[in-house]
Scaffold this motif. Structure first.
Motif, PDB file in Angstrom:
ATOM      1  N   GLU A 125       0.841  -1.206   0.000  1.00 40.26           N
ATOM      2  CA  GLU A 125       0.000   0.000   0.000  1.00 40.26           C
ATOM      3  C   GLU A 125       0.873   1.251   0.000  1.00 40.26           C
ATOM      4  O   GLU A 125       0.589   2.209  -0.725  1.00 40.26           O
ATOM      5  CB  GLU A 125      -0.941   0.006   1.211  1.00 40.26           C
ATOM      6  N   ASP A 126       1.951   1.256   0.797  1.00 42.17           N
ATOM      7  CA  ASP A 126       2.865   2.403   0.815  1.00 42.17           C
ATOM      8  C   ASP A 126       3.509   2.601  -0.550  1.00 42.17           C
ATOM      9  O   ASP A 126       3.657   3.732  -1.025  1.00 42.17           O
ATOM     10  CB  ASP A 126       3.941   2.223   1.893  1.00 42.17           C
ATOM     11  N   THR A 127       3.900   1.506  -1.198  1.00 43.70           N
ATOM     12  CA  THR A 127       4.503   1.587  -2.531  1.00 43.70           C
ATOM     13  C   THR A 127       3.512   2.162  -3.534  1.00 43.70           C
ATOM     14  O   THR A 127       3.858   3.063  -4.313  1.00 43.70           O
ATOM     15  CB  THR A 127       4.970   0.187  -2.989  1.00 43.70           C
ATOM     16  N   ILE A 128       2.270   1.656  -3.510  1.00 43.27           N
ATOM     17  CA  ILE A 128       1.242   2.141  -4.440  1.00 43.27           C
ATOM     18  C   ILE A 128       0.962   3.616  -4.184  1.00 43.27           C
ATOM     19  O   ILE A 128       0.842   4.413  -5.121  1.00 43.27           O
ATOM     20  CB  ILE A 128      -0.056   1.300  -4.320  1.00 43.27           C
ATOM     21  N   LYS A 129       0.873   4.004  -2.919  1.00 45.52           N
ATOM     22  CA  LYS A 129       0.626   5.408  -2.584  1.00 45.52           C
ATOM     23  C   LYS A 129       1.765   6.291  -3.080  1.00 45.52           C
ATOM     24  O   LYS A 129       1.536   7.361  -3.634  1.00 45.52           O
ATOM     25  CB  LYS A 129       0.430   5.579  -1.074  1.00 45.52           C
ATOM     26  N   SER A 130       2.993   5.840  -2.884  1.00 36.50           N
ATOM     27  CA  SER A 130       4.154   6.615  -3.307  1.00 36.50           C
ATOM     28  C   SER A 130       4.166   6.775  -4.828  1.00 36.50           C
ATOM     29  O   SER A 130       4.350   7.884  -5.350  1.00 36.50           O
ATOM     30  CB  SER A 130       5.428   5.912  -2.828  1.00 36.50           C
ATOM     31  N   LYS A 131       3.964   5.677  -5.550  1.00 36.94           N
ATOM     32  CA  LYS A 131       3.925   5.737  -7.012  1.00 36.94           C
ATOM     33  C   LYS A 131       2.787   6.632  -7.487  1.00 36.94           C
ATOM     34  O   LYS A 131       2.949   7.425  -8.411  1.00 36.94           O
ATOM     35  CB  LYS A 131       3.744   4.335  -7.604  1.00 36.94           C
ATOM     36  N   SER A 132       1.635   6.508  -6.860  1.00 38.02           N
ATOM     37  CA  SER A 132       0.467   7.288  -7.264  1.00 38.02           C
ATOM     38  C   SER A 132       0.677   8.768  -6.993  1.00 38.02           C
ATOM     39  O   SER A 132       0.248   9.620  -7.781  1.00 38.02           O
ATOM     40  CB  SER A 132      -0.779   6.793  -6.524  1.00 38.02           C
ATOM     41  N   LEU A 133       1.342   9.096  -5.890  1.00 43.97           N
ATOM     42  CA  LEU A 133       1.628  10.492  -5.585  1.00 43.97           C
ATOM     43  C   LEU A 133       2.588  11.078  -6.624  1.00 43.97           C
ATOM     44  O   LEU A 133       2.428  12.219  -7.055  1.00 43.97           O
ATOM     45  CB  LEU A 133       2.197  10.619  -4.176  1.00 43.97           C
ATOM     46  N   GLU A 134       3.560  10.260  -7.046  1.00 48.80           N
ATOM     47  CA  GLU A 134       4.460  10.699  -8.121  1.00 48.80           C
ATOM     48  C   GLU A 134       3.673  10.998  -9.386  1.00 48.80           C
ATOM     49  O   GLU A 134       3.879  12.028 -10.035  1.00 48.80           O
ATOM     50  CB  GLU A 134       5.489   9.605  -8.432  1.00 48.80           C
ATOM     51  N   VAL A 135       2.768  10.091  -9.754  1.00 48.46           N
ATOM     52  CA  VAL A 135       1.940  10.272 -10.952  1.00 48.46           C
ATOM     53  C   VAL A 135       1.104  11.540 -10.811  1.00 48.46           C
ATOM     54  O   VAL A 135       1.041  12.367 -11.728  1.00 48.46           O
ATOM     55  CB  VAL A 135       1.036   9.043 -11.196  1.00 48.46           C
ATOM     56  N   TYR A 136       0.478  11.720  -9.669  1.00 48.24           N
ATOM     57  CA  TYR A 136      -0.360  12.911  -9.437  1.00 48.24           C
ATOM     58  C   TYR A 136       0.458  14.189  -9.564  1.00 48.24           C
ATOM     59  O   TYR A 136       0.049  15.143 -10.213  1.00 48.24           O
ATOM     60  CB  TYR A 136      -1.025  12.834  -8.062  1.00 48.24           C
ATOM     61  N   ASN A 137       1.644  14.196  -8.947  1.00 45.28           N
ATOM     62  CA  ASN A 137       2.470  15.404  -8.940  1.00 45.28           C
ATOM     63  C   ASN A 137       3.033  15.756 -10.317  1.00 45.28           C
ATOM     64  O   ASN A 137       3.389  16.897 -10.547  1.00 45.28           O
ATOM     65  CB  ASN A 137       3.602  15.284  -7.918  1.00 45.28           C
TER      66      ASN A 137
ATOM     67  N   GLU B 134      -6.186  11.072  -5.326  1.00 48.75           N
ATOM     68  CA  GLU B 134      -5.413  11.989  -4.492  1.00 48.75           C
ATOM     69  C   GLU B 134      -6.388  12.731  -3.607  1.00 48.75           C
ATOM     70  O   GLU B 134      -7.512  13.020  -4.000  1.00 48.75           O
ATOM     71  CB  GLU B 134      -4.654  12.995  -5.380  1.00 48.75           C
ATOM     72  N   ARG B 135      -5.960  13.012  -2.396  1.00 52.21           N
ATOM     73  CA  ARG B 135      -6.792  13.745  -1.452  1.00 52.21           C
ATOM     74  C   ARG B 135      -5.886  14.678  -0.675  1.00 52.21           C
ATOM     75  O   ARG B 135      -4.795  14.301  -0.262  1.00 52.21           O
ATOM     76  CB  ARG B 135      -7.468  12.728  -0.523  1.00 52.21           C
TER      77      ARG B 135
ATOM     78  N   ILE C 119      -2.834   9.684  -0.565  1.00 55.52           N
ATOM     79  CA  ILE C 119      -3.493   8.806  -1.520  1.00 55.52           C
ATOM     80  C   ILE C 119      -4.465   7.908  -0.780  1.00 55.52           C
ATOM     81  O   ILE C 119      -4.155   7.392   0.291  1.00 55.52           O
ATOM     82  CB  ILE C 119      -2.439   7.939  -2.255  1.00 55.52           C
ATOM     83  N   THR C 120      -5.659   7.735  -1.341  1.00 55.14           N
ATOM     84  CA  THR C 120      -6.610   6.769  -0.802  1.00 55.14           C
ATOM     85  C   THR C 120      -6.688   5.606  -1.782  1.00 55.14           C
ATOM     86  O   THR C 120      -6.633   5.808  -2.994  1.00 55.14           O
ATOM     87  CB  THR C 120      -8.010   7.385  -0.608  1.00 55.14           C
ATOM     88  N   LEU C 121      -6.787   4.423  -1.254  1.00 51.80           N
ATOM     89  CA  LEU C 121      -6.869   3.222  -2.078  1.00 51.80           C
ATOM     90  C   LEU C 121      -8.292   2.689  -2.069  1.00 51.80           C
ATOM     91  O   LEU C 121      -8.995   2.810  -1.069  1.00 51.80           O
ATOM     92  CB  LEU C 121      -5.908   2.152  -1.549  1.00 51.80           C
ATOM     93  N   PRO C 122      -8.726   2.072  -3.158  1.00 48.80           N
ATOM     94  CA  PRO C 122     -10.083   1.530  -3.201  1.00 48.80           C
ATOM     95  C   PRO C 122     -10.207   0.315  -2.279  1.00 48.80           C
ATOM     96  O   PRO C 122      -9.255  -0.442  -2.122  1.00 48.80           O
ATOM     97  CB  PRO C 122     -10.259   1.126  -4.665  1.00 48.80           C
ATOM     98  N   MET C 123     -11.375   0.160  -1.669  1.00 51.80           N
ATOM     99  CA  MET C 123     -11.609  -1.011  -0.826  1.00 51.80           C
ATOM    100  C   MET C 123     -11.915  -2.230  -1.693  1.00 51.80           C
ATOM    101  O   MET C 123     -11.499  -3.320  -1.394  1.00 51.80           O
ATOM    102  CB  MET C 123     -12.768  -0.751   0.144  1.00 51.80           C
ATOM    103  N   ASN C 124     -12.678  -2.030  -2.756  1.00 55.70           N
ATOM    104  CA  ASN C 124     -13.021  -3.111  -3.669  1.00 55.70           C
ATOM    105  C   ASN C 124     -12.234  -2.906  -4.947  1.00 55.70           C
ATOM    106  O   ASN C 124     -12.549  -2.041  -5.751  1.00 55.70           O
ATOM    107  CB  ASN C 124     -14.530  -3.102  -3.972  1.00 55.70           C
TER     108      ASN C 124
END
Length: 157
Positions: A63-75, A90-91, A145-150
């Motif tokens: 989850e930390d890896t996905i959040k980090s990658k996603s934050l990079e993409v967002y930025n 992103e939130r 970053i928030t991750l989907p539950m489903n």
């Protein structure tokens, strides 16, 4: 002088004390048995709990890896919006930083939060207009970053 305790009182208390002693012995016996059985149970499920701990640790890392990658993409391009991919979003979170003593004095002056309810104070400070923000308070907005539950079938995305 007459005694305040009667023979009837003595007999009654004696029976109660005897019963209390027996119950305490049972409590000790069952408590020891409970601890023994609980330890045996814990040992019997150790492979399951070890595996669960391993899985939970790996989930947290991933989850930390996905959040980090996603934050990079967002930025890379914030203008594209907060939706990143497959329910990942992103939130913005606003963190309130302050000196507790100064916060207490401010609350006292304004007759608010007199016990420094941190949660209520921080919620209030998030909503105060910047021009009215006390000097001892600063606000920092961080992207998270928030991750989907489903998690959807990624083939459909």
């Amino acid at each position: 002088m007459e005694s305040r305790i009667t023979q009837e009182d003595i007999e009654s208390l004696k029976e109660d004390l005897k019963e209390l002693n027996e119950l305490r012995m049972y409590r000790k016996e069952y408590s020891d048995l409970y601890v023994e059985k609980k330890q045996a149970f814990i040992e019997s499920i150790r492979p399951i709990t070890d595996r669960l701990t391993y899985v939970e640790e790996n989930i947290e890392k991933l989850e930390d890896t996905i959040k980090s990658k996603s934050l990079e993409v967002y930025n890379r391009n914030k203008e594209e919006g907060k939706d990143i991919y497959a329910g990942i979003k992103e939130r913005d979170l606003t963190e309130v930083l302050y000196d507790e003593y100064e916060a207490y004095k401010w609350c006292e002056e304004h007759a608010l939060f007199l016990t420094i309810n941190r949660s209520a104070f921080e919620k209030f400070m998030r909503q105060v207009e910047s021009k009215n923000l006390p000097k001892f308070v600063s606000r920092i907005t961080k992207s998270t970053i928030t991750l989907p539950m489903n998690i959807k079938d990624l083939e459909d995305v």
